[in-house]
Design a protein around this motif. Structure first.
Motif, PDB file in Angstrom:
ATOM      1  N   LEU A 139       0.793  -1.313  -0.061  1.00  0.00           N
ATOM      2  CA  LEU A 139       0.042   0.206  -0.067  1.00  0.00           C
ATOM      3  C   LEU A 139       0.850   1.160  -0.118  1.00  0.00           C
ATOM      4  O   LEU A 139       1.869   1.343   0.891  1.00  0.00           O
ATOM      5  CB  LEU A 139      -0.843   0.082   1.083  1.00  0.00           C
ATOM      6  CG  LEU A 139      -1.795  -1.349   1.508  1.00  0.00           C
ATOM      7  CD1 LEU A 139      -2.542  -1.102   2.716  1.00  0.00           C
ATOM      8  CD2 LEU A 139      -2.556  -1.622   0.328  1.00  0.00           C
ATOM      9  N   GLU A 197       0.674   5.389   0.137  1.00  0.00           N
ATOM     10  CA  GLU A 197      -0.169   6.757   0.286  1.00  0.00           C
ATOM     11  C   GLU A 197       0.047   7.665  -0.853  1.00  0.00           C
ATOM     12  O   GLU A 197       1.161   8.092  -0.726  1.00  0.00           O
ATOM     13  CB  GLU A 197      -0.133   7.155   1.611  1.00  0.00           C
ATOM     14  CG  GLU A 197      -1.269   8.470   1.878  1.00  0.00           C
ATOM     15  CD  GLU A 197      -1.126   9.049   3.383  1.00  0.00           C
ATOM     16  OE1 GLU A 197      -1.906   9.961   3.535  1.00  0.00           O
ATOM     17  OE2 GLU A 197      -0.138   8.292   4.031  1.00  0.00           O
ATOM     18  N   TRP A 211      -4.963   9.800  -9.245  1.00  0.00           N
ATOM     19  CA  TRP A 211      -4.453   8.394  -9.452  1.00  0.00           C
ATOM     20  C   TRP A 211      -4.768   8.138 -10.848  1.00  0.00           C
ATOM     21  O   TRP A 211      -6.038   8.400 -11.221  1.00  0.00           O
ATOM     22  CB  TRP A 211      -5.609   7.427  -8.837  1.00  0.00           C
ATOM     23  CG  TRP A 211      -5.309   7.537  -7.059  1.00  0.00           C
ATOM     24  CD1 TRP A 211      -3.885   7.946  -6.563  1.00  0.00           C
ATOM     25  CD2 TRP A 211      -6.203   6.923  -6.118  1.00  0.00           C
ATOM     26  NE1 TRP A 211      -4.421   7.608  -5.194  1.00  0.00           N
ATOM     27  CE2 TRP A 211      -5.717   7.328  -4.974  1.00  0.00           C
ATOM     28  CE3 TRP A 211      -7.414   6.394  -6.232  1.00  0.00           C
ATOM     29  CZ2 TRP A 211      -6.131   6.596  -3.855  1.00  0.00           C
ATOM     30  CZ3 TRP A 211      -7.955   6.078  -4.849  1.00  0.00           C
ATOM     31  CH2 TRP A 211      -7.435   6.231  -3.633  1.00  0.00           C
ATOM     32  N   LEU A 262      -1.285  -1.267  -4.061  1.00  0.00           N
ATOM     33  CA  LEU A 262      -2.487  -0.297  -4.387  1.00  0.00           C
ATOM     34  C   LEU A 262      -2.162   0.988  -3.975  1.00  0.00           C
ATOM     35  O   LEU A 262      -1.427   1.116  -3.001  1.00  0.00           O
ATOM     36  CB  LEU A 262      -3.677  -0.907  -3.414  1.00  0.00           C
ATOM     37  CG  LEU A 262      -4.209  -2.261  -3.706  1.00  0.00           C
ATOM     38  CD1 LEU A 262      -5.223  -2.843  -2.615  1.00  0.00           C
ATOM     39  CD2 LEU A 262      -4.843  -2.218  -5.142  1.00  0.00           C
ATOM     40  N   ILE A 288      -3.362   4.333  -2.161  1.00  0.00           N
ATOM     41  CA  ILE A 288      -4.417   4.580  -0.842  1.00  0.00           C
ATOM     42  C   ILE A 288      -4.177   5.919  -0.437  1.00  0.00           C
ATOM     43  O   ILE A 288      -3.437   7.006  -0.629  1.00  0.00           O
ATOM     44  CB  ILE A 288      -4.082   3.725   0.384  1.00  0.00           C
ATOM     45  CG1 ILE A 288      -2.816   4.350   1.131  1.00  0.00           C
ATOM     46  CG2 ILE A 288      -4.267   2.197   0.202  1.00  0.00           C
ATOM     47  CD1 ILE A 288      -2.351   3.446   2.396  1.00  0.00           C
ATOM     48  N   LEU A 344     -10.184  -1.165   3.215  1.00  0.00           N
ATOM     49  CA  LEU A 344      -9.602  -0.353   2.112  1.00  0.00           C
ATOM     50  C   LEU A 344     -11.344  -0.338   1.490  1.00  0.00           C
ATOM     51  O   LEU A 344     -11.817  -1.274   1.127  1.00  0.00           O
ATOM     52  CB  LEU A 344      -8.771  -1.080   1.094  1.00  0.00           C
ATOM     53  CG  LEU A 344      -7.499  -1.338   1.537  1.00  0.00           C
ATOM     54  CD1 LEU A 344      -6.463  -1.929   0.546  1.00  0.00           C
ATOM     55  CD2 LEU A 344      -6.853  -0.020   1.937  1.00  0.00           C
ATOM     56  N   CYS A 383     -12.583   0.852  -2.442  1.00  0.00           N
ATOM     57  CA  CYS A 383     -12.168   1.014  -4.002  1.00  0.00           C
ATOM     58  C   CYS A 383     -13.182   2.450  -4.329  1.00  0.00           C
ATOM     59  O   CYS A 383     -14.401   2.191  -4.409  1.00  0.00           O
ATOM     60  CB  CYS A 383     -12.254   0.004  -4.923  1.00  0.00           C
ATOM     61  SG  CYS A 383     -11.795   0.556  -6.497  1.00  0.00           S
ATOM     62  N   HIS A 423     -12.009   4.244  -7.198  1.00  0.00           N
ATOM     63  CA  HIS A 423     -11.031   4.559  -8.216  1.00  0.00           C
ATOM     64  C   HIS A 423     -11.784   4.932  -9.487  1.00  0.00           C
ATOM     65  O   HIS A 423     -11.993   3.934 -10.337  1.00  0.00           O
ATOM     66  CB  HIS A 423     -10.075   3.116  -8.663  1.00  0.00           C
ATOM     67  CG  HIS A 423      -8.917   3.681  -9.278  1.00  0.00           C
ATOM     68  ND1 HIS A 423      -7.887   2.968  -9.765  1.00  0.00           N
ATOM     69  CD2 HIS A 423      -8.482   4.767  -9.830  1.00  0.00           C
ATOM     70  CE1 HIS A 423      -6.994   3.294 -10.372  1.00  0.00           C
ATOM     71  NE2 HIS A 423      -7.292   4.640 -10.814  1.00  0.00           N
ATOM     72  N   TRP A 438      -9.253   3.380   4.400  1.00  0.00           N
ATOM     73  CA  TRP A 438      -8.401   4.202   3.429  1.00  0.00           C
ATOM     74  C   TRP A 438      -9.296   3.995   2.030  1.00  0.00           C
ATOM     75  O   TRP A 438      -9.911   2.932   2.002  1.00  0.00           O
ATOM     76  CB  TRP A 438      -7.316   3.825   3.286  1.00  0.00           C
ATOM     77  CG  TRP A 438      -6.154   3.654   4.462  1.00  0.00           C
ATOM     78  CD1 TRP A 438      -6.104   2.781   5.406  1.00  0.00           C
ATOM     79  CD2 TRP A 438      -5.053   4.651   4.658  1.00  0.00           C
ATOM     80  NE1 TRP A 438      -4.985   3.246   6.449  1.00  0.00           N
ATOM     81  CE2 TRP A 438      -4.258   4.434   5.754  1.00  0.00           C
ATOM     82  CE3 TRP A 438      -4.727   5.552   3.927  1.00  0.00           C
ATOM     83  CZ2 TRP A 438      -3.360   4.855   6.206  1.00  0.00           C
ATOM     84  CZ3 TRP A 438      -3.576   6.518   4.288  1.00  0.00           C
ATOM     85  CH2 TRP A 438      -2.813   5.978   5.546  1.00  0.00           C
ATOM     86  N   CYS A 462      -8.819   3.422  -1.975  1.00  0.00           N
ATOM     87  CA  CYS A 462      -7.693   2.676  -2.704  1.00  0.00           C
ATOM     88  C   CYS A 462      -8.515   2.703  -3.941  1.00  0.00           C
ATOM     89  O   CYS A 462      -9.317   2.664  -4.655  1.00  0.00           O
ATOM     90  CB  CYS A 462      -7.485   1.106  -2.043  1.00  0.00           C
ATOM     91  SG  CYS A 462      -8.898   0.212  -2.545  1.00  0.00           S
ATOM     92  N   THR A 463      -7.148   2.298  -4.765  1.00  0.00           N
ATOM     93  CA  THR A 463      -7.404   1.996  -6.229  1.00  0.00           C
ATOM     94  C   THR A 463      -8.122   0.784  -6.355  1.00  0.00           C
ATOM     95  O   THR A 463      -8.362  -0.128  -5.658  1.00  0.00           O
ATOM     96  CB  THR A 463      -6.057   2.179  -6.979  1.00  0.00           C
ATOM     97  OG1 THR A 463      -4.925   1.398  -6.380  1.00  0.00           O
ATOM     98  CG2 THR A 463      -5.334   3.746  -6.807  1.00  0.00           C
TER      99      THR A 463
END
Length: 298
Positions: free
Chosen positions: A32, A34, A39, A69, A71, A129, A131, A133, A160, A162-163
């Motif tokens: 992960l 940050e 992104w 990933l 974050i 996490l 997503c 994205h 968080w 995340c992608t």
């Protein structure tokens, strides 16, 4: 094209009734990073990092089949100070290992390569996490952001954004690490209850996509037992045998508590018709799904 005639893969999957069970990607190690800027659609691969640093991190992750990933925290404005990175390991013994660091320059990320070679420490809280994205798939942003917001308000130190985690059509997707548990088709109303139960050691079948240490057919077998017998802890069930005969499968699963019991779950695989499985996917594709045909104690 207006929003009324735009294609949304998550809406289409709900209308079709696509099954969640058995759709968690395999994996036991995660990196992960940050990253508070925009992104790219391809996540880490698209970042403009120093080429030698990026290549080192990618090759070290590839060597142990780790997923990378990006974050960021859900709170606005974004926190100041150094960014964080983590290497998370899932072990089938039930040990969840984590190693965290910080970075202010690209060169600081070289530490990730070293961290991938060590198991990391125990006793740290899980990472949740969500997503969001949107540059990868619009459904991840539309459905993920409300979930990230409500979970971030409830557990600000665990959650968080995340992608891409896979399975855009199941948005909103939430992954708990290093547990390696995927949940899908969450919304702001259901997400808090699902994660609250998970953190209390009670994994439910309703929104479960699967456990990342298991193959898809094994994930479906465990989900069938959770659905039949109720919520259970992450390691309450262990897959001990998997046998295939054409499209038919038998998965033996052991339940460890309240008393040792084994079950044979039989399933049949089939391939669906071709569908658009993502918002941007230009070519319809089939998916493999598994139907449970019987569950019996051994």
């Amino acid at each position: 094209m207006t929003t009324t005639d735009r294609f949304f893969c998550a809406d289409a999957a709900r209308i079709r009734g696509d099954s969640l069970a058995g759709t968690a990607p395999r994996g036991a190690v995660w990196v992960l990073i940050e990253y508070r800027g925009g992104w790219p659609s391809n996540g880490f691969d698209g970042l403009g990092l120093a080429p030698e640093v990026k290549a080192l991190v990618w090759s070290a992750a590839h060597a142990v089949r780790a997923r990378i990933l990006l974050i960021r925290r859900t709170a606005r404005p974004r926190p100041a100070g150094p960014g964080r990175w983590a290497v998370l390991h899932y072990e089938r013994s039930g040990a969840y290992r984590q190693r965290w660091g910080t970075w202010t320059s690209d060169e600081d990320l070289v530490e990730i390569a070293d961290a991938l070679q060590s198991p990391g420490g125990l006793g740290q809280p899980p990472v949740v996490l969500v997503c969001v994205h949107g540059r990868h798939d619009i459904c991840c942003a539309v459905r993920g952001r409300p979930v990230a917001r409500v979970l971030g308000e409830r557990w600000p130190n665990l959650v968080w954004e995340c992608t891409h985690v896979g399975g855009d059509r199941f948005a909103a997707n939430v992954v708990v690490l290093p547990d390696g548990v995927y949940y899908g088709r969450l919304d702001a109303a259901s997400a808090v209850g699902v994660i609250e139960e998970h953190l209390a050691g009670r994994i439910q079948a309703e929104h479960l996509r699967g456990y990342t240490d298991l193959a898809p057919v094994q994930q479906v077998a465990v989900a069938a037992l959770l659905e039949r017998f109720g919520p259970a802890a992450r390691h309450a069930y262990t897959v001990t045998d998997t046998v295939r005969d054409g499209d038919d499968w038998r998965v033996r699963v052991e339940l460890h508590a309240p008393r040792p019991t084994a079950f044979d779950v039989t399933l049949r695989a089939r391939r669906t018709g071709p569908y658009r499985l993502t918002c941007s996917g230009p070519v319809p594709s089939p998916a493999v799904v598994y139907a449970v045909t019987s569950v019996r104690p051994v």
